[in-house]
Enzyme design. Structure first.
Site, PDB file in Angstrom:
ATOM      1  CE  LYS A  34     -42.514 -30.367  20.671  1.00  0.00           C
ATOM      2  NZ  LYS A  34     -43.260 -30.157  19.461  1.00  0.00           N
ATOM      3  CB  THR A  55     -49.708 -55.485  14.926  1.00  0.00           C
ATOM      4  OG1 THR A  55     -50.985 -54.877  14.720  1.00  0.00           O
ATOM      5  CG2 THR A  55     -48.917 -55.412  13.645  1.00  0.00           C
ATOM      6  CD  GLU A 102     -47.042 -53.235  11.517  1.00  0.00           C
ATOM      7  OE1 GLU A 102     -46.132 -53.761  12.167  1.00  0.00           O
ATOM      8  OE2 GLU A 102     -48.026 -52.684  12.041  1.00  0.00           O
TER       9      GLU A 102
HETATM   10  P1  ADP Z   1     -46.114 -55.909  18.742  1.00  0.00           P
HETATM   11  O1  ADP Z   1     -46.507 -54.559  19.262  1.00  0.00           O
HETATM   12  O2  ADP Z   1     -47.219 -56.728  18.225  1.00  0.00           O
HETATM   13  O3  ADP Z   1     -45.161 -56.637  19.617  1.00  0.00           O
HETATM   14  P2  ADP Z   1     -44.007 -55.765  16.841  1.00  0.00           P
HETATM   15  O4  ADP Z   1     -43.349 -56.977  17.341  1.00  0.00           O
HETATM   16  O5  ADP Z   1     -44.213 -55.627  15.405  1.00  0.00           O
HETATM   17  O6  ADP Z   1     -45.398 -55.569  17.438  1.00  0.00           O
HETATM   18  O7  ADP Z   1     -43.242 -54.543  17.463  1.00  0.00           O
HETATM   19  C1  ADP Z   1     -42.454 -53.707  16.679  1.00  0.00           C
HETATM   20  C2  ADP Z   1     -41.902 -52.591  17.507  1.00  0.00           C
HETATM   21  O8  ADP Z   1     -41.018 -53.087  18.517  1.00  0.00           O
HETATM   22  C3  ADP Z   1     -41.055 -51.619  16.733  1.00  0.00           C
HETATM   23  O9  ADP Z   1     -41.824 -50.695  16.022  1.00  0.00           O
HETATM   24  C4  ADP Z   1     -40.218 -50.983  17.822  1.00  0.00           C
HETATM   25  O10 ADP Z   1     -40.932 -49.966  18.491  1.00  0.00           O
HETATM   26  C5  ADP Z   1     -39.994 -52.119  18.783  1.00  0.00           C
HETATM   27  N1  ADP Z   1     -38.676 -52.715  18.561  1.00  0.00           N
HETATM   28  C6  ADP Z   1     -38.373 -53.775  17.800  1.00  0.00           C
HETATM   29  N2  ADP Z   1     -37.050 -54.032  17.847  1.00  0.00           N
HETATM   30  C7  ADP Z   1     -36.488 -53.100  18.653  1.00  0.00           C
HETATM   31  C8  ADP Z   1     -35.145 -52.821  19.097  1.00  0.00           C
HETATM   32  N3  ADP Z   1     -34.105 -53.565  18.757  1.00  0.00           N
HETATM   33  N4  ADP Z   1     -34.966 -51.754  19.898  1.00  0.00           N
HETATM   34  C9  ADP Z   1     -36.004 -50.997  20.297  1.00  0.00           C
HETATM   35  N5  ADP Z   1     -37.280 -51.211  19.914  1.00  0.00           N
HETATM   36  C10 ADP Z   1     -37.521 -52.247  19.106  1.00  0.00           C
END
Ligand code: ADP
Length: 536
Positions: free
Chosen positions: A434, A181, A324
């Site tokens: 918040k 990640t 993950e």
């Molecule tokens: P990185 O931070 O390495 O890019 P990831 O690709 O695993 O990591 O990112 C996952 C995160 O991306 C999710 O936890 C979420 O916050 C965001 N995310 C993924 N898909 C969506 C979506 N369709 N809408 C909003 N947020 C999203």
């Protein structure tokens, strides 16, 4: 007992996927547009042959099952060969994101203890820069060296083998791929996918309410093979016999040309990909390619994007997931009442993140008390947790599990679960604002602001307020040559979000910081404006 053990053993290993693709879909094409503009055509049969030759060549280098082998490459047929070739000899393919920052690149390759690195010629400057800092890499092999170059070329390297090779027969729970990640805080963390988890994930993704793959599908995945396993598409595509069209460059003109010329029916990418395609089509007056469907994920798909794609007759599949979760968690697709819904209702539904594919369990818990599960009532917003056979249990080399005793993994996202199973993501736990004991979604504010024709990008953060604890401040990048003032932005938002959500200030900036994967980095934005005070 009669019936016990009456079915055959069949290990859930990736090798079945490529064997099947070669046997049943041997002639289905795999097209690649390379960085130098040339194009090649191969097929699943040849990918299978090359994967076996690659497995042999890796063994000849002394690579053993369990060893990590890295790739730093865009989407192309040789990268696809590597996905199956490395897994086939029992190795673990570590897909390195070339957009990571230097320190992160140094950390992940050393942490993974990669022994070989396969890379695109375009990333030679990164290799030159990092070579001395990567302590475990013994061999560098280039996927596409320029003619006449003295680099070791992938095609020559596998070309020395005859392909007479039997896959390594390991266990289902053996690892096959490693993705890190990007890590907004601290070091990146490794997620180690197993043969079994990868297989479950790909299989579940085949259903019509997810990728809807079949042998008539022509897919151009824009989502990179170096990020979150390209959403598992290469595996599912091999199972279903999809024709893949890869592009090693992500220029919208190249993508649109390829889509038109190769009869692409579906594509997948983060929202910025679609944005770039829109801009290209607007600037040149061409129509959007005639896709049947478009999968959008990685960050929230904005309303105007969904509307435009739907008006062009393209089915929008809005997906949520994370590295993950392998990464697919939820995908949006039409339900039985779809035909009766108005266009606006369809758009509103598609803005949400869809429903879990079979195998994924979701729940939301109270943000302040994580032991309290919230109802799936379409209103209660809480911390989103997930579990399932392709969800992480423990980060690579970590001492402790990343899940609670019942297997729930805290995603760091904030969401609402609806009675029909739909997930509506509202924010990241670290980014919600918040105010007076209530939560304001920074993402909702940003998306609403991005609907204004003069706004290129917007990001909202909470700023300390003596009475309300925090109040939202919206940072806006104007589109080039466009003008818009703070009050106009607030007026624009006033019928789109609750009145008490309206930002206390709108500040215009030249740029907004991004993470290595192109997402807005709220942490950097907060750091940049750490001394920001609201006017009295
Ligand atoms: P990185 O931070 O390495 O890019 P990831 O690709 O695993 O990591 O990112 C996952 C995160 O991306 C999710 O936890 C979420 O916050 C965001 N995310 C993924 N898909 C969506 C979506 N369709 N809408 C909003 N947020 C999203």
């Amino acid at each position: 007992m009669a019936g016990l053990g009456a079915m055959q053993d069949w290990k859930m290993r990736i090798t079945h996927v490529i064997d099947h693709a070669a046997r049943e879909h041997a002639t289905r094409e795999i097209v690649t547009h390379w960085a130098d503009g040339s194009e090649t055509r191969t097929n699943w049969g040849e990918i299978h042959r090359d994967a076996r030759r690659m497995a042999q060549a890796l063994e000849a280098l002394g690579i053993e099952p369990g060893d990590r082998v890295a790739s730093m490459a865009m989407n192309h047929s040789r990268h696809l060969v590597s996905w199956f070739g490395v897994a086939g000899m029992g190795g673990v393919l570590h897909t390195v994101n070339p957009r990571l920052f230097e320190d992160q690149l140094e950390y992940i390759v050393n942490h993974a203890e990669d022994r070989v690195l396969f890379y695109d010629a375009a990333f030679q400057p990164i290799v030159d820069l990092m070579r001395d800092r990567w302590s475990t890499v013994e061999h560098y092999i280039c996927y596409d060296p320029a003619p006449g170059s003295d680099l070791l070329a992938f095609e020559d390297w596998i070309g020395a083998q005859d392909g007479d090779y039997a896959w390594v027969d390991g266990e289902e729970r053996d690892p096959c791929m490693l993705c890190y990640t990007s890590g907004t805080t601290g070091h990146p963390k490794g997620v180690l996918y197993e043969h079994r988890s990868t297989m479950f994930h790909a299989w579940s993704g085949l259903q019509p309410s997810a990728h809807d793959f079949d042998p008539s599908t022509v897919m151009l995945p824009v989502v990179p093979m170096f990020h979150a396993a390209s959403w598992g598409l290469p595996y599912g595509g091999a199972m279903a016999g999809v024709k893949f069209v890869f592009s090693a460059v992500n220029e919208p003109q190249v993508l649109c040309d390829l889509m038109d010329r190769e009869g692409v029916t579906t594509s997948a990418g983060v929202p910025t990909v679609w944005l770039a395609m829109f801009q290209h089509c607007d600037a040149t007056g061409r129509d959007l390619p005639k896709l049947d469907s478009a999968t959008i994920g990685g960050s929230a798909a904005p309303q105007f994007m969904i509307e435009r794609l739907m008006k062009a007759g393209i089915k929008v599949q809005h997906a949520w997931g994370m590295t993950e979760t392998s990464p697919i968690g939820t995908v949006g697709s039409p339900t039985a009442d779809w035909a009766r819904m108005s266009f606006e209702e369809k758009v509103a539904k598609s803005r949400m993140q869809g429903r879990p594919i079979f195998g994924i369990e979701l729940r939301t818990v109270d943000l302040d008390d994580r032991t309290k599960e919230l109802p799936r009532d379409g209103e209660s917003s809480g911390a989103l947790q997930v579990r399932g056979p392709w969800v992480i249990k423990r980060y690579f080399k970590a001492e402790e599990d990343a899940v609670d005793a019942e297997g729930w993994f805290d995603t760091g996202d904030v969401g609402i679960l609806h009675p029909d199973g739909t997930l509506q993501l509202t924010d990241r736990t670290k980014d919600v604002i918040k105010s007076g004991g209530e939560w304001i979604s920074s993402v909702e504010l940003e998306n609403a602001a991005c609907g204004h024709p003069a706004v290129a990008e917007a990001a909202a953060i909470g700023v300390h307020h003596p009475q309300w604890d925090e109040r939202p401040v919206l940072f806006v990048v104007r589109k080039e040559g466009q003008d818009v003032g703070a009050q106009e932005v607030v007026n624009f938002l006033s019928d789109k979000v609750a009145k008490w959500w309206l930002p206390d200030a709108v500040e215009f900036v030249d740029d907004i910081p991004h993470t290595a994967t192109g997402k807005i980095s709220k942490k950097d934005l907060r750091d940049r404006f750490a001394d920001y005070r609201l006017a009295d």
